[in-house]
Motif scaffolding. Structure first.
Motif, PDB file in Angstrom:
ATOM      1  N   CYS A  67     -31.260  32.287  -9.844  1.00 35.11           N
ATOM      2  CA  CYS A  67     -30.915  31.920  -8.487  1.00 35.11           C
ATOM      3  C   CYS A  67     -30.484  33.173  -7.812  1.00 35.11           C
ATOM      4  CB  CYS A  67     -29.829  30.916  -8.586  1.00 35.11           C
ATOM      5  SG  CYS A  67     -30.208  29.451  -9.531  1.00 35.11           S
ATOM      6  N   SER A  68     -30.560  33.028  -6.750  1.00 35.16           N
ATOM      7  CA  SER A  68     -30.061  34.300  -6.373  1.00 35.16           C
ATOM      8  C   SER A  68     -29.859  34.668  -4.964  1.00 35.16           C
ATOM      9  CB  SER A  68     -30.842  35.333  -7.035  1.00 35.16           C
ATOM     10  OG  SER A  68     -31.754  35.955  -6.383  1.00 35.16           O
ATOM     11  N   SER A  69     -30.040  33.860  -4.071  1.00 34.13           N
ATOM     12  CA  SER A  69     -29.739  34.333  -2.742  1.00 34.13           C
ATOM     13  C   SER A  69     -28.274  34.232  -2.487  1.00 34.13           C
ATOM     14  CB  SER A  69     -30.456  33.489  -1.737  1.00 34.13           C
ATOM     15  OG  SER A  69     -30.023  32.191  -1.815  1.00 34.13           O
TER      16      SER A  69
ATOM     17  N   SER B  15     -22.735  32.635 -11.174  1.00 30.95           N
ATOM     18  CA  SER B  15     -21.818  33.537 -11.881  1.00 30.95           C
ATOM     19  C   SER B  15     -21.667  34.855 -11.140  1.00 30.95           C
ATOM     20  CB  SER B  15     -22.314  33.788 -13.312  1.00 30.95           C
ATOM     21  OG  SER B  15     -23.571  34.447 -13.308  1.00 30.95           O
ATOM     22  N   GLY B  16     -22.660  35.195 -10.317  1.00 28.30           N
ATOM     23  CA  GLY B  16     -22.591  36.416  -9.522  1.00 28.30           C
ATOM     24  C   GLY B  16     -21.780  36.255  -8.252  1.00 28.30           C
ATOM     25  N   GLY B  17     -21.284  35.034  -8.007  1.00 26.57           N
ATOM     26  CA  GLY B  17     -20.424  34.807  -6.851  1.00 26.57           C
ATOM     27  C   GLY B  17     -21.122  34.323  -5.602  1.00 26.57           C
ATOM     28  N   SER B  18     -22.401  34.009  -5.687  1.00 24.46           N
ATOM     29  CA  SER B  18     -23.120  33.540  -4.503  1.00 24.46           C
ATOM     30  C   SER B  18     -22.516  32.250  -3.968  1.00 24.46           C
ATOM     31  CB  SER B  18     -24.593  33.318  -4.837  1.00 24.46           C
ATOM     32  OG  SER B  18     -25.268  32.752  -3.743  1.00 24.46           O
TER      33      SER B  18
ATOM     34  N   LEU C  24     -18.984  27.095 -13.412  1.00 22.06           N
ATOM     35  CA  LEU C  24     -20.172  27.204 -12.570  1.00 22.06           C
ATOM     36  C   LEU C  24     -20.427  25.919 -11.790  1.00 22.06           C
ATOM     37  CD1 LEU C  24     -22.616  29.022 -15.033  1.00 22.06           C
ATOM     38  CD2 LEU C  24     -21.102  30.023 -13.307  1.00 22.06           C
ATOM     39  N   ALA C  25     -19.527  24.957 -11.923  1.00 20.52           N
ATOM     40  CA  ALA C  25     -19.630  23.707 -11.175  1.00 20.52           C
ATOM     41  C   ALA C  25     -18.220  23.193 -10.900  1.00 20.52           C
ATOM     42  CB  ALA C  25     -20.430  22.665 -11.950  1.00 20.52           C
ATOM     43  N   VAL C  26     -18.068  22.519  -9.794  1.00 14.66           N
ATOM     44  CA  VAL C  26     -16.767  21.975  -9.386  1.00 14.66           C
ATOM     45  C   VAL C  26     -16.491  20.660 -10.123  1.00 14.66           C
ATOM     46  CG1 VAL C  26     -15.549  20.888  -7.454  1.00 14.66           C
ATOM     47  CG2 VAL C  26     -16.831  23.012  -7.098  1.00 14.66           C
ATOM     48  N   PRO C  27     -15.272  20.458 -10.641  1.00 14.75           N
ATOM     49  CA  PRO C  27     -14.926  19.159 -11.236  1.00 14.75           C
ATOM     50  C   PRO C  27     -14.786  18.124 -10.116  1.00 14.75           C
ATOM     51  CG  PRO C  27     -13.015  20.609 -11.228  1.00 14.75           C
ATOM     52  CD  PRO C  27     -14.181  21.446 -10.780  1.00 14.75           C
TER      53      PRO C  27
ATOM     54  N   MET D 263     -25.917  15.527  -9.290  1.00 17.41           N
ATOM     55  CA  MET D 263     -25.606  16.450  -8.204  1.00 17.41           C
ATOM     56  C   MET D 263     -24.344  17.222  -8.567  1.00 17.41           C
ATOM     57  SD  MET D 263     -27.828  16.407  -5.804  1.00 17.41           S
ATOM     58  CE  MET D 263     -26.823  17.315  -4.611  1.00 17.41           C
ATOM     59  N   TYR D 264     -24.381  18.547  -8.354  1.00 17.24           N
ATOM     60  CA  TYR D 264     -23.259  19.430  -8.670  1.00 17.24           C
ATOM     61  C   TYR D 264     -22.892  20.253  -7.435  1.00 17.24           C
ATOM     62  CZ  TYR D 264     -24.842  18.500 -13.488  1.00 17.24           C
ATOM     63  OH  TYR D 264     -25.216  17.898 -14.659  1.00 17.24           O
ATOM     64  N   ILE D 265     -21.674  20.779  -7.431  1.00 21.83           N
ATOM     65  CA  ILE D 265     -21.223  21.642  -6.333  1.00 21.83           C
ATOM     66  C   ILE D 265     -20.903  23.032  -6.872  1.00 21.83           C
ATOM     67  CG2 ILE D 265     -19.371  22.089  -4.658  1.00 21.83           C
ATOM     68  CD1 ILE D 265     -19.114  19.155  -4.170  1.00 21.83           C
ATOM     69  N   ASN D 266     -21.378  24.032  -6.178  1.00 25.77           N
ATOM     70  CA  ASN D 266     -21.113  25.436  -6.492  1.00 25.77           C
ATOM     71  C   ASN D 266     -19.630  25.736  -6.229  1.00 25.77           C
ATOM     72  OD1 ASN D 266     -20.908  28.255  -6.505  1.00 25.77           O
ATOM     73  ND2 ASN D 266     -22.608  28.582  -5.093  1.00 25.77           N
ATOM     74  N   PRO D 267     -18.896  26.252  -7.204  1.00 23.93           N
ATOM     75  CA  PRO D 267     -17.471  26.561  -7.004  1.00 23.93           C
ATOM     76  C   PRO D 267     -17.219  27.570  -5.882  1.00 23.93           C
ATOM     77  CG  PRO D 267     -18.021  26.582  -9.333  1.00 23.93           C
ATOM     78  CD  PRO D 267     -19.315  26.522  -8.584  1.00 23.93           C
ATOM     79  N   HIS D 268     -18.213  28.360  -5.524  1.00 21.77           N
ATOM     80  CA  HIS D 268     -18.036  29.367  -4.477  1.00 21.77           C
ATOM     81  C   HIS D 268     -18.405  28.858  -3.084  1.00 21.77           C
ATOM     82  CE1 HIS D 268     -17.445  32.126  -7.762  1.00 21.77           C
ATOM     83  NE2 HIS D 268     -18.659  31.911  -8.221  1.00 21.77           N
ATOM     84  N   SER D 269     -18.801  27.601  -3.009  1.00 15.69           N
ATOM     85  CA  SER D 269     -19.188  27.041  -1.717  1.00 15.69           C
ATOM     86  C   SER D 269     -18.034  27.101  -0.718  1.00 15.69           C
ATOM     87  CB  SER D 269     -19.633  25.582  -1.889  1.00 15.69           C
ATOM     88  OG  SER D 269     -19.842  24.961  -0.638  1.00 15.69           O
ATOM     89  N   LYS D 270     -18.363  27.412   0.524  1.00 14.00           N
ATOM     90  CA  LYS D 270     -17.359  27.430   1.588  1.00 14.00           C
ATOM     91  C   LYS D 270     -17.280  26.072   2.273  1.00 14.00           C
ATOM     92  CE  LYS D 270     -16.757  31.893   1.082  1.00 14.00           C
ATOM     93  NZ  LYS D 270     -15.507  32.405   0.458  1.00 14.00           N
ATOM     94  N   ASN D 271     -18.048  25.118   1.740  1.00  9.08           N
ATOM     95  CA  ASN D 271     -18.234  23.865   2.475  1.00  9.08           C
ATOM     96  C   ASN D 271     -17.890  22.621   1.657  1.00  9.08           C
ATOM     97  OD1 ASN D 271     -19.700  25.586   4.383  1.00  9.08           O
ATOM     98  ND2 ASN D 271     -21.316  25.565   2.838  1.00  9.08           N
TER      99      ASN D 271
END
Length: 458
Positions: free
Chosen positions: A31-33, A113-116, A137-140, A343-351
């Motif tokens: 992944c990577s953007s 893991s790269g913080g995206s 890598l996923a939000v509880p 469905m999972y949520i990215n821990p770095h999401s701003k939303n």
């Protein structure tokens, strides 16, 4: 499994095919953007608060999802359109993820893991919770969504999405094992649909002796993830478990485990199942059944629609579907292993608050019906699984609410190694290169090594 779902047609991904009609099948095995989206919701890591409940009504998020169906409307776009109609001030941008589950998992793990901060939400295999949860890598999700939210899902789905007491994946659609059988052959011998494994073996032998069919029963016995799925059904029917409750110790040398393996081997030695089953994955078992050579088939939901394609099947109109059998003396039906996607949520999401709004929508009756009607996926919520309009769509959906589900022992980040210990040793027993008891003793040792490993799966 239209996709290979979690095992997907198997193995790391999964498959579901058409339940309503015959649609193109797509295998998601598995992944990577970097960039951020704007939203009114708080972030999961920076600025996140557990007060987020999915009540946001404006913002922008990105959703990473592999294709779910290959014909007709793209169900992902249908879901987005319906969501944006309900929440006109929320914009969902779709990222089409790889159809290979292992590739998808690797790219997402690298990206997150790269913080995206993107994707904000992602669709992933049902066996990912521990692997992603252990690496943050996923939000509880259970930190944000109440018990009432989780109680709407079919039994077994939330258990499979849990790691160390927290739920990381919200069930989107699922797949499971079914018994497919030749209605015409059973009618000729005046046999009912077998409800026990012992009766299936006996009926299969009767049909073979009558010269009505070459093979009695075909399934997935190759040395790969699909065999773990099959084995979990027999093991659970026998009253066994693969590990203890906290996944620190294997229990694969139990009497139940040996019973399950012994019976699977007996299907081969009795001649009911061909010796070649030790090399069969979903396609090979499906082809054998569709060509009219087998009376019974264990496979995922896509098998029914595939069996009804005149150009590739000789059993059109002759196939029935039922929940899997169990062992004599056990309550029926037997257990069906779970495949599918969460469905999972990215821990770095701003939303985070907008992410939750979207995830909650995907569990709504409207979204679950979209999945059923557009992509023929099996719904995860009880309300839609039991809805009259869904039950009447086809034979698979008609019995889904009557089945019992069991997840694979994926509650450990070391599940890939644990599964390997299971399927390689069970396959050895099926091939006759070792006894069932010796195979399970070896599986026990290898599984314990896997469970004590710090590798963490990813």
């Amino acid at each position: 499994m239209v996709r290979e779902r979690s095992i997907r047609l198997p193995v790391r991904g999964w498959h579901l095919t058409a339940a309503i009609g015959v649609t193109g099948a797509l295998v998601l095995a598995g992944c990577s953007s970097s960039g951020s989206s704007s939203s009114t919701g708080g972030g999961a890591t920076g600025g996140a608060t557990q007060s987020a409940t999915g009540s946001a009504t404006s913002g922008t998020i990105t959703w990473s999802a592999s294709p779910i169906n290959t014909s007709g409307k793209d169900v992902r776009q249908v879901l987005i359109q319906d969501f944006e109609k309900k929440y006109p001030n929320i914009k969902v941008n779709l990222i089409s993820a790889p159809t290979n589950t292992d590739t998808n998992r690797a790219t997402l793990a690298t990206q997150i893991s790269g913080g995206s901060t993107t994707p904000d939400v992602f669709m992933g295999d049902v066996i990912w919770p521990a692997q992603f949860g252990s690496k943050q890598l996923a939000v509880p999700l259970s930190d944000y969504l109440p018990q009432s939210y989780w109680s709407q899902f079919a039994s077994g789905l939330v258990q499979g999405a849990t790691y160390k007491g927290k739920v990381y994946g919200s069930p989107l659609f699922e797949d499971q094992g079914f018994l497919f059988y030749r209605k015409d052959l059973l009618d000729k011998q005046h046999l009912p649909v077998p409800q026990t494994w012992e009766q299936l073996e006996s009926d299969a032998q009767q049909l073979q002796k009558a010269g009505l069919v070459k093979y009695g029963f075909v399934w997935q016995g190759a040395s790969y993830e699909g065999l773990t799925c099959n084995y979990m059904e027999y093991l659970t029917d026998a009253g066994g478990k693969a590990t203890n409750a906290d996944y620190t110790k294997a229990s694969l040398d139990s009497s139940a485990a040996v019973k399950a393996t012994t019976f699977m081997r007996s299907l081969i030695t009795s001649g009911v199942t061909p010796a070649a089953v030790t090399t069969m994955q979903e396609p090979q078992a499906m082809s054998t059944f569709a060509s009219g050579q087998a009376a019974f088939l264990r496979n995922w939901d896509y098998a029914w629609s595939t069996s009804q394609v005149p150009s590739t099947s000789k059993v059109v109109g002759k196939v029935g579907v039922s929940p899997l059998p169990t062992f004599q003396g056990q309550p029926t039906p037997g257990y069906s292993n779970i495949g599918g996607w969460n469905m999972y949520i990215n821990p770095h999401s701003k939303n985070i608050n907008v992410d939750l709004t979207f995830i909650k929508f995907l569990a709504s009756d409207q979204a679950q019906l979209d999945l059923v009607k557009v992509s023929s996926s099996i719904p995860t919520t009880n309300s839609v699984r039991n809805a009259p309009e869904v039950v009447k769509l086809n034979p698979v959906l008609a019995i889904v609410s009557k089945t019992k589900l069991v997840p694979r022992p994926a509650g450990t980040p070391n599940y890939p190694q644990l599964s390997t210990a299971i399927y390689t040793n069970v396959n050895a027993a099926l091939a006759g290169s070792t006894s069932p008891s010796s195979a399970m003793s070896s599986a026990q040792s290898q599984a314990n090594t896997a469970l004590s490993s710090g590798a963490g799966g990813l």
